[in-house]
Scaffold this motif. Structure first.
Motif, PDB file in Angstrom:
ATOM      1  N   TRP A  27       0.834  -1.202   0.000  1.00 27.06           N
ATOM      2  CA  TRP A  27       0.000   0.000   0.000  1.00 27.06           C
ATOM      3  C   TRP A  27       0.868   1.252   0.000  1.00 27.06           C
ATOM      4  CZ3 TRP A  27      -1.378   3.686   4.019  1.00 27.06           C
ATOM      5  CH2 TRP A  27      -2.515   4.446   3.711  1.00 27.06           C
ATOM      6  N   LEU A  28       1.888   1.286   0.861  1.00 28.57           N
ATOM      7  CA  LEU A  28       2.787   2.440   0.893  1.00 28.57           C
ATOM      8  C   LEU A  28       3.556   2.569  -0.417  1.00 28.57           C
ATOM      9  CD1 LEU A  28       4.193   2.100   4.545  1.00 28.57           C
ATOM     10  CD2 LEU A  28       2.563   3.808   3.695  1.00 28.57           C
ATOM     11  N   ALA A  29       4.009   1.435  -0.954  1.00 29.25           N
ATOM     12  CA  ALA A  29       4.767   1.475  -2.209  1.00 29.25           C
ATOM     13  C   ALA A  29       3.918   2.010  -3.353  1.00 29.25           C
ATOM     14  CB  ALA A  29       5.295   0.082  -2.545  1.00 29.25           C
ATOM     15  N   THR A  30       2.651   1.611  -3.387  1.00 31.86           N
ATOM     16  CA  THR A  30       1.815   2.076  -4.491  1.00 31.86           C
ATOM     17  C   THR A  30       1.416   3.538  -4.326  1.00 31.86           C
ATOM     18  OG1 THR A  30      -0.076   1.074  -3.355  1.00 31.86           O
ATOM     19  CG2 THR A  30       0.904  -0.168  -5.156  1.00 31.86           C
ATOM     20  N   ILE A  31       1.352   4.027  -3.090  1.00 32.34           N
ATOM     21  CA  ILE A  31       1.155   5.475  -2.915  1.00 32.34           C
ATOM     22  C   ILE A  31       2.318   6.226  -3.544  1.00 32.34           C
ATOM     23  CG2 ILE A  31       1.107   7.352  -1.226  1.00 32.34           C
ATOM     24  CD1 ILE A  31      -0.474   5.546   0.627  1.00 32.34           C
ATOM     25  N   ILE A  32       3.549   5.752  -3.288  1.00 30.41           N
ATOM     26  CA  ILE A  32       4.729   6.390  -3.868  1.00 30.41           C
ATOM     27  C   ILE A  32       4.707   6.253  -5.390  1.00 30.41           C
ATOM     28  CG2 ILE A  32       7.248   6.279  -4.000  1.00 30.41           C
ATOM     29  CD1 ILE A  32       7.189   5.309  -1.061  1.00 30.41           C
ATOM     30  N   GLY A  33       4.375   5.060  -5.880  1.00 35.83           N
ATOM     31  CA  GLY A  33       4.338   4.848  -7.323  1.00 35.83           C
ATOM     32  C   GLY A  33       3.281   5.691  -8.005  1.00 35.83           C
ATOM     33  N   ASN A  34       2.098   5.758  -7.415  1.00 34.29           N
ATOM     34  CA  ASN A  34       1.039   6.572  -8.004  1.00 34.29           C
ATOM     35  C   ASN A  34       1.378   8.055  -7.945  1.00 34.29           C
ATOM     36  OD1 ASN A  34      -0.803   4.567  -8.832  1.00 34.29           O
ATOM     37  ND2 ASN A  34      -1.569   4.333  -6.752  1.00 34.29           N
ATOM     38  N   LEU A  96       7.202   0.465 -17.563  1.00 38.70           N
ATOM     39  CA  LEU A  96       6.755   1.833 -17.299  1.00 38.70           C
ATOM     40  C   LEU A  96       7.927   2.730 -16.892  1.00 38.70           C
ATOM     41  CD1 LEU A  96       3.407   1.188 -15.393  1.00 38.70           C
ATOM     42  CD2 LEU A  96       3.668   2.348 -17.583  1.00 38.70           C
ATOM     43  N   GLY A  97       8.857   2.178 -16.127  1.00 32.41           N
ATOM     44  CA  GLY A  97      10.042   2.939 -15.765  1.00 32.41           C
ATOM     45  C   GLY A  97      10.857   3.325 -16.990  1.00 32.41           C
ATOM     46  N   LEU A  98      10.910   2.441 -17.983  1.00 30.23           N
ATOM     47  CA  LEU A  98      11.642   2.751 -19.216  1.00 30.23           C
ATOM     48  C   LEU A  98      10.960   3.868 -20.007  1.00 30.23           C
ATOM     49  CD1 LEU A  98      12.612  -0.865 -20.388  1.00 30.23           C
ATOM     50  CD2 LEU A  98      14.109   0.883 -19.381  1.00 30.23           C
ATOM     51  N   VAL A  99       9.627   3.906 -19.972  1.00 34.73           N
ATOM     52  CA  VAL A  99       8.913   4.986 -20.651  1.00 34.73           C
ATOM     53  C   VAL A  99       9.279   6.329 -20.020  1.00 34.73           C
ATOM     54  CG1 VAL A  99       6.635   6.015 -21.049  1.00 34.73           C
ATOM     55  CG2 VAL A  99       6.989   3.571 -21.446  1.00 34.73           C
ATOM     56  N   THR A 182      11.876  16.405 -13.146  1.00 31.75           N
ATOM     57  CA  THR A 182      10.537  15.909 -12.813  1.00 31.75           C
ATOM     58  C   THR A 182      10.369  14.469 -13.269  1.00 31.75           C
ATOM     59  OG1 THR A 182       9.689  18.151 -13.083  1.00 31.75           O
ATOM     60  CG2 THR A 182       8.074  16.371 -13.027  1.00 31.75           C
ATOM     61  N   TYR A 183      10.779  14.185 -14.503  1.00 36.35           N
ATOM     62  CA  TYR A 183      10.679  12.805 -15.007  1.00 36.35           C
ATOM     63  C   TYR A 183      11.641  11.871 -14.267  1.00 36.35           C
ATOM     64  CZ  TYR A 183       7.792  14.407 -18.926  1.00 36.35           C
ATOM     65  OH  TYR A 183       6.778  14.916 -19.688  1.00 36.35           O
ATOM     66  N   ALA A 184      12.796  12.377 -13.834  1.00 36.38           N
ATOM     67  CA  ALA A 184      13.747  11.552 -13.091  1.00 36.38           C
ATOM     68  C   ALA A 184      13.158  11.106 -11.751  1.00 36.38           C
ATOM     69  CB  ALA A 184      15.044  12.329 -12.864  1.00 36.38           C
ATOM     70  N   THR A 189      10.547   6.483  -8.451  1.00 32.34           N
ATOM     71  CA  THR A 189       9.414   5.861  -7.756  1.00 32.34           C
ATOM     72  C   THR A 189       9.152   4.443  -8.262  1.00 32.34           C
ATOM     73  OG1 THR A 189       7.760   6.764  -9.304  1.00 32.34           O
ATOM     74  CG2 THR A 189       8.348   8.109  -7.381  1.00 32.34           C
ATOM     75  N   TYR A 190       9.419   4.198  -9.549  1.00 32.56           N
ATOM     76  CA  TYR A 190       9.243   2.831 -10.062  1.00 32.56           C
ATOM     77  C   TYR A 190      10.211   1.870  -9.393  1.00 32.56           C
ATOM     78  CZ  TYR A 190       6.081   4.501 -13.649  1.00 32.56           C
ATOM     79  OH  TYR A 190       4.996   5.052 -14.305  1.00 32.56           O
ATOM     80  N   GLY A 191      11.417   2.338  -9.090  1.00 30.52           N
ATOM     81  CA  GLY A 191      12.361   1.476  -8.391  1.00 30.52           C
ATOM     82  C   GLY A 191      11.842   1.051  -7.032  1.00 30.52           C
ATOM     83  N   ILE A 192      11.173   1.967  -6.327  1.00 31.45           N
ATOM     84  CA  ILE A 192      10.623   1.645  -5.005  1.00 31.45           C
ATOM     85  C   ILE A 192       9.523   0.591  -5.125  1.00 31.45           C
ATOM     86  CG2 ILE A 192       9.347   2.593  -3.049  1.00 31.45           C
ATOM     87  CD1 ILE A 192      10.838   5.239  -3.541  1.00 31.45           C
ATOM     88  N   VAL A 193       8.631   0.759  -6.086  1.00 36.63           N
ATOM     89  CA  VAL A 193       7.534  -0.197  -6.258  1.00 36.63           C
ATOM     90  C   VAL A 193       8.075  -1.568  -6.639  1.00 36.63           C
ATOM     91  CG1 VAL A 193       5.439  -0.715  -7.534  1.00 36.63           C
ATOM     92  CG2 VAL A 193       5.943   1.643  -6.887  1.00 36.63           C
ATOM     93  N   ILE A 194       9.053  -1.606  -7.543  1.00 38.12           N
ATOM     94  CA  ILE A 194       9.637  -2.889  -7.960  1.00 38.12           C
ATOM     95  C   ILE A 194      10.292  -3.587  -6.764  1.00 38.12           C
ATOM     96  CG2 ILE A 194      11.455  -3.935  -9.371  1.00 38.12           C
ATOM     97  CD1 ILE A 194      10.843  -1.706 -11.455  1.00 38.12           C
ATOM     98  N   ALA A 195      10.990  -2.828  -5.918  1.00 36.18           N
ATOM     99  CA  ALA A 195      11.629  -3.421  -4.739  1.00 36.18           C
ATOM    100  C   ALA A 195      10.588  -4.036  -3.805  1.00 36.18           C
ATOM    101  CB  ALA A 195      12.438  -2.352  -4.004  1.00 36.18           C
TER     102      ALA A 195
END
Length: 541
Positions: A27-34, A96-99, A182-184, A189-195
C-alpha cells in the motif's frame, strides 16, 4: 493500489487491513508509485501547453493516456487471471520505468515534441492498462475476507493521497527544476515499487490441470460480462457519468492557463486540490453510506461536479478555483468508489480480473471519447461554453439514470461446490484427464425433471432464471424441451465447449445459483432425483 470501495455500509475498522504487513508495504509502495505517475502526468500535461496552443491537441494527450486502457484492459484482465500476478506486476513496472526514462532523456536533450509526448503517453497508457486489473485482483490475497471491503477503501484513500501529493509536487518540480528532473523523480518511484514487489513473499500458483488458456479465458470473461445483469447496470452508470465528467480533466491545463491566467505551479496546485478533496470524500464515504444509498451518492456526485464546471466557466479567482477543485475531487471519488466498489461486490473471484477489466474498458473508453469530444467542442465554441455544455449533460444524465438502480452486491459469490463429479465410464476416463480434457468437446448436459401440469408455469419461470447462470458460467447454448410421449417430463439441456470447461463450470457455480437449483427441486415430482447425463461429441471419422 486501485480506486475502489464497497457499496454496502462499512462496519469493520477502516484501518484494520494495515495490520497485515504485506498489505501495508504494498500500500505504501503504491502510494509512492502513483504519486510518481501523477508527477509525470502533470509535467506532460503542462509541457503539452508549451508545445501547442490547440485545445484538441492538448486533449489528445489525455486521450493517449486512457485509450490504451480502453483497448487492452480486457486482455490484461485475462493475463491477471491466468499468470503469476506478482511477476506480471514486476515486468510491467520495469516497462513503465523505461517509458519515463525515455521522457527524461528526450527532455534533457531538448528533443521532446508533441508527437513524441503523445506517443510516450500512449505507451505509458499501455502499461497502465496491463497493470490496473492485476492490482485490483491481488487485494483478496493480501487481507482476510473480513477486511476486504476496508482494504478496497484504503486503496481508494491511498490513490487520492498520491493524487494530492503528486500533482502539487509535479507542478513545483517543473516550475523550479524543469521537466528533466521531474521525469527523473518518477523513474525513481518505479524502483521503489519494484523493490516492494520483489520483497513480497507470495506463494506460487499450484499446478492446475484445468488451468485456462488465454483464448479460453478471454471468451469466458466476455461471456460472463455479457450475461451478468448486475455488471451491466454498473457499466451503464459508469459510461454516462464519465463521458460527461471527463471534460474538466481534458481541459484543465487550458482552464488554468486561459481562464485562470495561471502557471504550471497553479496547475499542480489545482490537481493537488482535487486529491485533497478526494481524500476528504473517501474519509467521509463510510458515514455517507450509512445515510444515503449508492444511487443517491451518484446523483449527488453528478450535481456537485456539474456545479464546479459551471463555476469554472465563470473564470473565478485562483483561491476560489482551488476550493472548487477540492469539491470536484470529493464528487469524483464518491462516484468512482461507488461504481468500483459495486463492480467488485458483484463479481466472483474466478473471473474478477477479467470482469473488472471490462469495467475499466468502459471507464477509459468513456474518458477517451469524452476527452476528444469536449476538446473538439472547446475548439469550436470556446472553453466556457464547453464546460457549460458538459455540466448540462452531467445533470441530465445523472437525473435520468438515477432510476437505473445499482445492485446492492451483498450476495455470497463463493463457489457452492454442490455439483457431484460426473460419472465417467472407465474406457473414457483416461481420455478425459489432463491436457486431453481440453480437446474433447463439445459436451451436452441434460437434466430430466418430472413436473406436474399445475407446477409447469412456475417451474419454467424458475428455470429460465437459472439459464443466465448456466450461460454465464460456461454454457454457449441452453434450452428446455418436453417429452412428446410424456409432457410431464421436461428436459433441460446446455452445451459447453469442452470437457475441461464443464469441469471448470463445476467450480464456478455460486451459492445463489445453488439456491435457485434447490428451488427447482421443489417442483420435481419424481421418486428419484432428476436424472443428469453428460454426452460427449465423437471425434470426426
Amino acid at each position: 493500489m486501485t480506486d475502489a470501495s464497497s457499496t454496502p455500509p462499512v462496519r469493520s475498522s477502516a484501518f484494520a487491513p494495515l495490520r497485515q504487513r504485506v498489505f501495508l508495504i504494498l500500500w505504501l509502495a503504491t502510494i509512492i508509485g502513483n504519486a510518481g505517475s501523477f508527477i509525470r502526468d502533470t509535467a506532460s500535461g503542462w509541457l503539452a501547453t508549451d508545445l501547442s496552443t490547440s485545445p484538441a491537441a492538448i486533449a489528445a494527450v489525455q486521450a493517449a493516456a486512457t485509450l490504451p486502457v480502453f483497448l487492452l484492459a480486457i486482455p490484461a484482465g485475462v493475463l491477471s487471471d491466468i499468470l503469476d500476478r506478482r511477476r506480471l506486476l514486476i515486468v510491467i513496472q520495469v516497462l513503465l520505468g523505461l517509458v519515463s526514462l525515455t521522457l527524461m532523456l528526450l527532455s534533457a536533450a531538448g528533443a521532446l515534441t508533441l508527437t513524441g509526448l503523445v506517443a510516450l503517453t500512449f505507451f505509458g497508457g499501455i502499461g497502465a492498462a496491463l497493470i490496473a486489473p492485476t492490482w485490483q485482483a491481488i487485494v483478496p490475497e493480501l487481507v482476510p475476507r473480513t477486511d476486504l471491503r476496508s482494504a478496497v477503501a484504503l486503496n481508494s484513500l491511498g490513490l487520492n493521497v498520491a493524487r494530492a501529493i503528486g500533482p502539487a509536487a509535479g507542478g513545483l518540480l517543473i516550475t523550479f527544476a524543469g521537466a528533466t528532473v521531474t521525469y527523473a523523480v518518477d523513474v525513481a518511484t518505479y524502483g521503489i515499487v519494484i523493490a516492494a514487489l520483489v520483497w513480497w513473499p507470495r506463494k506460487g500458483k499450484a499446478s492446475d490441470p484445468l488451468a485456462e488458456s488465454f483464448g479460453g479465458a478471454f471468451r469466458a470473461g466476455l461471456r460472463y460480462a455479457r450475461r451478468s445483469k448486475d455488471l451491466h447496470v454498473v457499466l451503464a452508470r459508469a459510461a454516462v457519468f464519465f463521458l460527461c465528467a471527463s471534460a474538466v480533466w481534458a481541459l484543465l491545463p487550458l482552464i488554468t492557463r486561459d481562464l485562470l491566467q495561471g502557471s504550471s505551479g497553479l496547475y499542480g496546485l489545482l490537481l493537488g486540490a482535487v486529491g485533497l478533496g478526494a481524500i476528504g470524500g473517501a474519509l467521509a464515504l463510510p458515514t455517507l453510506r450509512l445515510r444515503f444509498s449508492s444511487d443517491s451518492l451518484m446523483l449527488l456526485a453528478a450535481l456537485v461536479a456539474a456545479s464546479v464546471m459551471i463555476a469554472l466557466a465563470a473564470a473565478p479567482q485562483p483561491a476560489i478555483a482551488l476550493a472548487l477543485l477540492a469539491l470536484l475531487g470529493a464528487a469524483w471519488i464518491t462516484a468512482l468508489t461507488t461504481l468500483n466498489g459495486t463492480a467488485q461486490s458483484v463479481l466472483p473471484d474466478w473471473v474478477r480480473g477479467r470482469a473488472l477489466a471490462v469495467y475499466l474498458t468502459v471507464f477509459n473508453g468513456a474518458m477517451t471519447a469524452g476527452s476528444l469530444a469536449w476538446g473538439g467542442v472547446a475548439e469550436a465554441t470556446g472553453l466556457g461554453t464547453a464546460l457549460l455544455l458538459a455540466a448540462a449533460c452531467l445533470v441530465l444524465t445523472g437525473t435520468l439514470f438515477h432510476r437505473l438502480r445499482l445492485p446492492r452486491g451483498e450476495a455470497d459469490l463463493t463457489p457452492s461446490n454442490h455439483w457431484p463429479d460426473p460419472l465417467v465410464a472407465s474406457p473414457l476416463a483416461e481420455d478425459l484427464t489432463g491436457d486431453a480434457a481440453a480437446d474433447r468437446g463439445p459436451v451436452l448436459i441434460t437434466i430430466a425433471y418430472k413436473v406436474t401440469a399445475a407446477d409447469r408455469a412456475a417451474f419454467l419461470a424458475a428455470i429460465h432464471r437459472l439459464s443466465t447462470s448456466r450461460r454465464r458460467d460456461g454454457a454457449y447454448a441452453w434450452g428446455v424441451m418436453e417429452d412428446v410421449a410424456d409432457p410431464e417430463t421436461l428436459l433441460e439441456w446446455f452445451f459447453v465447449a469442452s470437457w475441461a470447461e464443464h469441469l471448470r463450470q463445476h467450480r464456478r457455480v455460486a451459492s445463489p445459483d445453488a439456491d435457485l437449483q434447490r428451488e427447482l427441486l421443489r417442483f420435481h415430482a419424481g421418486d428419484s432425483p432428476p436424472e443428469v447425463k453428460h454426452h460427449l461429441a465423437l471425434p470426426p471419422t
